[in-house]
Enzyme design. Structure first.
Site, short mmCIF file in Angstrom:
data_model
loop_
_atom_site.label_atom_id
_atom_site.label_comp_id
_atom_site.label_asym_id
_atom_site.label_seq_id
_atom_site.Cartn_x
_atom_site.Cartn_y
_atom_site.Cartn_z
N HIS A 145 -8.12 -5.07 -0.21
CA HIS A 145 -6.44 -4.61 0.68
C HIS A 145 -5.43 -5.36 1.52
CE1 HIS A 145 -3.86 -1.54 -0.94
NE2 HIS A 145 -4.08 -0.52 0.80
N SER A 194 0.62 -1.41 -0.07
CA SER A 194 -0.13 0.35 -0.08
C SER A 194 1.12 0.86 0.28
CB SER A 194 -1.17 0.10 0.73
OG SER A 194 -2.09 0.78 0.78
#
Length: 396
Positions: A374, A170
């Protein structure tokens, strides 16, 4: 009461309304995870691995703590970097049989876990107090041009050798592409890079966070929502709420997990519910509000460029009314991009745009599980089978 606390309570309230019987509120979890109250070093040592803490100084005065699982003398070094609101703890929470840091250590690597400025382990500066708003005057741009170079060069000097690989998740990927664009001489100290859920182009973000994008340039509104300095530190209030409101015998029934899914994508099949107390003990680990604003600007513009201060201030900082774009054409090292089809923050479409912008075409690995989101890159039940096994094979 700060706005971020209100947001946290609101998200939990949504979860409660969806799936919670209030009569069960104060029932406690029968068997607490022994890692619930431990820091990163303590978790590593509890699993039987050696652990070290190293502190390095950035060019602009921040003191960053790195955690290390040392390998044997001469073992190749691998650097892992967390995402926004994360910390080094993210890489060890799954435990010794599944967490990526341990899997790498088992393969004989010298494993380094970074911590960006402003999180739980990197909250010091040589001359500025964390109580001063100046301490929090940074976004992921500064983490890319200062934090990563400081940590990487520290390891390279200590090891007297290049790093075998950089593995970012990320924001750990965002900052890598900033560094590789702005300071390519540092990127050349890395032999390869693996980007888990890369966040660079953000036009196709589907998380509700995209609704902040129209406000990205209205600083008064943004700062009234998030505060002008620090955003979501790991503090006693958050720990109290997580312990007494989220962690009960029945939190398997989506009590507070919804507050995670609503931001990153829903994947109940892969979420390890027994891990929730550990996650909430370490996350959120804190960052600056400016970091979130910079992401909101990226969603709004659809471009990968530096922080937008507004036309007048931009002229002073950049000598241009618009912030400059990061020049991805400078990046020539081997790169592998990992993406999930259900990732609301790292859309496969945006990942493909990143691939197209790089001069050397990267390998793209799409996780073979339709609901992979995610945070699954860190904490999925089948993270080893779906992601880490492939990554280890590529490293070897």
């Amino acid at each position: 009461m700060k706005a971020q606390l209100v947001i946290f309570l609101s998200l939990c309230a949504v979860s409660f309304a969806i799936s919670f019987d209030f009569r069960k509120l104060f029932l406690r979890n029968k068997k607490p995870n022994p890692n619930n109250e431990l820091n990163t070093l303590q978790m590593i040592r509890r699993e039987g691995y050696p652990a070290e803490a190293h502190v390095t100084l950035t060019e602009d005065g921040y003191l960053l703590t790195m955690h290390r699982i040392p390998g044997k003398p001469g073992s190749p070094a691998i650097f892992l970097q967390h995402g926004v609101l994360g910390s080094s703890a993210d890489w060890v929470m799954l435990g010794k049989e599944k967490a990526l840091a341990y899997l790498l250590a088992n393969q004989g690597y010298d494993v380094w876990l970074g911590n960006f400025r402003g999180n739980t382990y990197s909250r010091a500066h040589v001359s500025i107090s964390q109580e001063d708003l100046k301490f929090w005057d940074f976004s992921w741009h500064e983490s890319g041009i200062y934090d990563l170079p400081a940590m990487i060069t520290y390891i390279v000097k200590l090891k007297e050798n290049f790093l075998k690989a950089y593995i970012g998740f990320s924001m750990g990927t965002t900052c890598f592409y900033v560094m590789a664009s702005e300071r390519p001489q540092i990127a050349r100290l890395l032999q390869s890079t693996y980007s888990l859920a890369p966040v660079v182009f953000m036009e196709h973000v589907t998380s509700p966070l995209r609704y902040l994008a129209p406000l990205a340039d209205d600083y008064k509104v943004i700062f009234s929502l998030f505060g002008e300095g620090e955003f979501l530190p790991q503090n006693y209030v958050v720990k109290f709420l997580s312990k007494y409101l989220c962690i009960t015998q029945y939190w398997e029934e989506r009590i507070c997990v919804n507050s995670l899914f609503i931001l990153v994508g829903f994947d109940r099949a892969q979420f390890n519910y027994t891990l929730l107390p550990v996650i909430l003990n370490h996350t959120p680990a804190g960052t600056s509000s400016k970091t979130l604003i910079h992401y909101a600007q990226g969603i709004k513009s659809g471009e990968f460029k530096q922080y937008n201060y507004g036309a007048k201030r931009n002229m002073e900082v950049y000598n241009s009314s618009e912030p400059p774009k990061y020049n991805l054409s400078k990046i020539t090292m081997p790169i592998t991009l990992f993406c999930g089809n259900n990732d609301w923050l790292s859309s496969p479409i945006d990942v493909m745009q990143l691939s197209n912008e790089l001069p050397e075409k990267p390998i793209i690995y799409k996780v073979p599980f339709a609901k992979f989101n995610h945070i699954d890159f860190l904490w999925a039940i089948d993270a080893f089978e779906l992601v880490y096994k492939k990554l280890l094979d590529m490293l070897n």
